[in-house]
Design an enzyme around this catalytic site. Structure first.
Site, PDB file in Angstrom:
ATOM      1  N   GLN A  92       0.812  -1.213   0.000  1.00  0.00           N
ATOM      2  CA  GLN A  92       0.000   0.000   0.000  1.00  0.00           C
ATOM      3  C   GLN A  92       0.846   1.265   0.000  1.00  0.00           C
ATOM      4  O   GLN A  92       0.314   2.366   0.100  1.00  0.00           O
ATOM      5  CB  GLN A  92      -0.927  -0.002   1.218  1.00  0.00           C
ATOM      6  CG  GLN A  92      -1.940  -1.128   1.204  1.00  0.00           C
ATOM      7  CD  GLN A  92      -2.748  -1.207   2.490  1.00  0.00           C
ATOM      8  OE1 GLN A  92      -2.784  -0.280   3.294  1.00  0.00           O
ATOM      9  NE2 GLN A  92      -3.415  -2.331   2.705  1.00  0.00           N
ATOM     10  N   HIS A 159      -1.322   0.292   5.594  1.00  0.00           N
ATOM     11  CA  HIS A 159      -1.939   1.268   6.494  1.00  0.00           C
ATOM     12  C   HIS A 159      -1.029   2.448   6.831  1.00  0.00           C
ATOM     13  O   HIS A 159      -0.854   2.824   7.978  1.00  0.00           O
ATOM     14  CB  HIS A 159      -2.427   0.589   7.777  1.00  0.00           C
ATOM     15  CG  HIS A 159      -3.536  -0.379   7.563  1.00  0.00           C
ATOM     16  ND1 HIS A 159      -4.251  -0.927   8.605  1.00  0.00           N
ATOM     17  CD2 HIS A 159      -4.059  -0.918   6.427  1.00  0.00           C
ATOM     18  CE1 HIS A 159      -5.168  -1.769   8.127  1.00  0.00           C
ATOM     19  NE2 HIS A 159      -5.058  -1.768   6.804  1.00  0.00           N
ATOM     20  N   GLU A 251     -15.654   3.511   8.534  1.00  0.00           N
ATOM     21  CA  GLU A 251     -16.169   4.608   9.352  1.00  0.00           C
ATOM     22  C   GLU A 251     -16.043   5.968   8.679  1.00  0.00           C
ATOM     23  O   GLU A 251     -15.054   6.235   7.980  1.00  0.00           O
ATOM     24  CB  GLU A 251     -15.400   4.689  10.683  1.00  0.00           C
ATOM     25  CG  GLU A 251     -15.524   3.458  11.549  1.00  0.00           C
ATOM     26  CD  GLU A 251     -14.761   3.571  12.858  1.00  0.00           C
ATOM     27  OE1 GLU A 251     -14.809   2.616  13.651  1.00  0.00           O
ATOM     28  OE2 GLU A 251     -14.106   4.631  13.092  1.00  0.00           O
ATOM     29  N   TYR A 261     -11.106   7.134  19.365  1.00  0.00           N
ATOM     30  CA  TYR A 261     -12.066   6.524  18.450  1.00  0.00           C
ATOM     31  C   TYR A 261     -12.097   4.999  18.545  1.00  0.00           C
ATOM     32  O   TYR A 261     -12.800   4.351  17.785  1.00  0.00           O
ATOM     33  CB  TYR A 261     -11.821   7.050  17.031  1.00  0.00           C
ATOM     34  CG  TYR A 261     -12.271   8.494  16.942  1.00  0.00           C
ATOM     35  CD1 TYR A 261     -13.516   8.823  16.445  1.00  0.00           C
ATOM     36  CD2 TYR A 261     -11.493   9.514  17.467  1.00  0.00           C
ATOM     37  CE1 TYR A 261     -13.964  10.136  16.433  1.00  0.00           C
ATOM     38  CE2 TYR A 261     -11.929  10.835  17.473  1.00  0.00           C
ATOM     39  CZ  TYR A 261     -13.171  11.132  16.955  1.00  0.00           C
ATOM     40  OH  TYR A 261     -13.631  12.435  16.967  1.00  0.00           O
ATOM     41  N   TYR A 272      -9.927 -10.114  10.899  1.00  0.00           N
ATOM     42  CA  TYR A 272     -10.019 -10.943   9.695  1.00  0.00           C
ATOM     43  C   TYR A 272      -9.972 -12.431  10.008  1.00  0.00           C
ATOM     44  O   TYR A 272     -10.470 -13.247   9.232  1.00  0.00           O
ATOM     45  CB  TYR A 272      -8.906 -10.573   8.710  1.00  0.00           C
ATOM     46  CG  TYR A 272      -9.184  -9.288   7.968  1.00  0.00           C
ATOM     47  CD1 TYR A 272     -10.108  -9.233   6.933  1.00  0.00           C
ATOM     48  CD2 TYR A 272      -8.519  -8.114   8.305  1.00  0.00           C
ATOM     49  CE1 TYR A 272     -10.370  -8.058   6.257  1.00  0.00           C
ATOM     50  CE2 TYR A 272      -8.767  -6.925   7.637  1.00  0.00           C
ATOM     51  CZ  TYR A 272      -9.697  -6.909   6.616  1.00  0.00           C
ATOM     52  OH  TYR A 272      -9.957  -5.733   5.952  1.00  0.00           O
TER      53      TYR A 272
END
Length: 381
Positions: A92, A159, A251, A261, A272
């Site tokens: 990513q 991430h 979200e 949060y 997962y």
């Protein structure tokens, strides 16, 4: 904490008119799909594009995953590479967000984020440079300097987050750091991972951040986040952020200073591997999302619409959907939100932006080595 940039090369490319786009689709190619309230016009093709922003004159800056920053003509027909950055593009990772400084008209400053390697592994960095067009036809991004990096660097390719937004007054820069698929850093007060950060335009932790006195990293504004791939202010000055949940529980959050949060202690999704995560619940001490999605949409870029071309959507949030291959609209009403439309776009949508004329622009994700289109959306008539 300014550092010298890890830059392999800055390329002063040939003039826009001299560098045609390989495989570029005709800019007048349009498609109106039944059930969609907009017409899609193909503007250009890119190699795994990640983000875009508009210059005051209507030209665009576009990032590509493998490290290229492109200056693109307003009609999409010409481009030049104005910087090639050394990034770690595995998984990513890559060259990520691009945002203009609030005083760009005077300073010509451009802010960027990307993933890189360093002590301990990999992480996301924030940098800025100056758009130099002194030599006509050979623009470049000069004076590139890293001004902040996530801590700690860790192993892995996921991430990073890396989204950038300036406060409406231009005094603060908000920067998202993902939890890097490591879970616990999102709750670690010393780490910037899994956090929204508030910095000065120079990349320093802003004075008065709400958790510094409690022993948190001084840049932290909010925490308990997962993979934050969109952040934007609305016209009332509210800060909105969207993030990918685990297995379920994507979200959209109203970001408030000092709030937790919840991730990975609570989530509307599960791990997962099937292990449950407690759902958000009233009184649990965590800030719940304003909207969540299960099944997931895999939210990419976030934009709050302020234009006049689609007056019925003024003030609404638009989210690019990756796995959902969708453009998602959320009705915003002050500090409340509810689901609106979800349009099937037939491709992973990485980025969504508003053009100078109020048109909505989306970037298809593509994949490294393959094409992702830029589409311009205008009202169906």
């Amino acid at each position: 904490m300014s550092r010298s940039l890890f830059v392999a090369a800055l390329l002063a490319a040939t003039a826009c008119s001299a560098e045609p786009q390989a495989g570029n689709a005709a800019s007048d190619s349009t498609a109106a799909t039944a059930g969609k309230p907009f017409v899609e016009t193909v503007v250009a093709d890119f190699d795994a594009p990640w983000a875009m922003t508009f210059l005051p004159d209507g030209r665009m800056l576009v990032t590509e995953k493998d490290g290229r920053l492109l200056l693109v003509s307003a009609d999409g027909k010409a481009r030049q590479t104005i910087a090639t950055l050394t990034v770690d593009s595995a998984g990513q990772g890559g060259l990520m967000d691009v945002v203009l400084a609030p005083d760009f008209a005077q300073s010509k400053r451009v802010y960027l984020s990307w993933s890189t390697t360093g002590a301990g592994g990999k992480g996301v960095v924030l940098a800025r440079g100056v758009l130099d067009e002194a030599n006509p036809g050979a623009a470049k991004l000069s004076q590139i300097q890293e001004i902040f990096r996530a801590t700690p660097f860790v192993e892995g390719n996921g991430h990073y987050s890396g989204r950038i937004a300036f406060s409406p007054d231009g005094q603060y820069l908000f920067f998202t750091n993902g939890e890097r698929q490591k879970f616990d850093p999102a709750q670690d007060p010393k780490a910037t991972l899994g956090k929204v950060l508030r910095l000065t335009p120079d990349g320093k932790p802003a004075a008065g951040n709400p958790l510094a006195a409690k022993g948190f990293h001084p840049a932290v504004w909010s925490y308990g986040h997962r993979n934050l791939l969109g952040i934007a202010f609305d016209a009332q000055g509210n800060l909105w952020e969207q993030e990918m949940g685990p297995k379920g529980g994507d979200e959209l959050n109203l970001v408030l200073p000092g709030r937790n949060y919840g991730y990975p202690k609570v989530s509307n999704g599960d791990h997962y591997d099937g292990r449950p995560i407690p759902d958000h619940a009233p009184g649990d001490g965590f800030e719940a999302p304003k909207v969540s999605w299960t099944p997931v949409i895999s939210p990419g870029g976030l934009m709050i619409y302020s234009g006049n071309l689609f007056p019925q959507w003024k003030g609404d949030a638009f989210i690019g959907g990756l796995s959902s291959k969708a453009l998602v609209r959320v009705d915003l009403d002050g500090t409340n939100a509810r689901k609106g439309d979800q349009w099937d776009m037939g491709a992973r949508i990485r980025e969504v932006e508003q053009g100078p004329d109020g048109a909505i622009y989306v970037l298809e994700d593509g994949a490294q080595g393959s094409q992702g289109r830029m589409l311009r959306l205008t009202p169906a008539r």
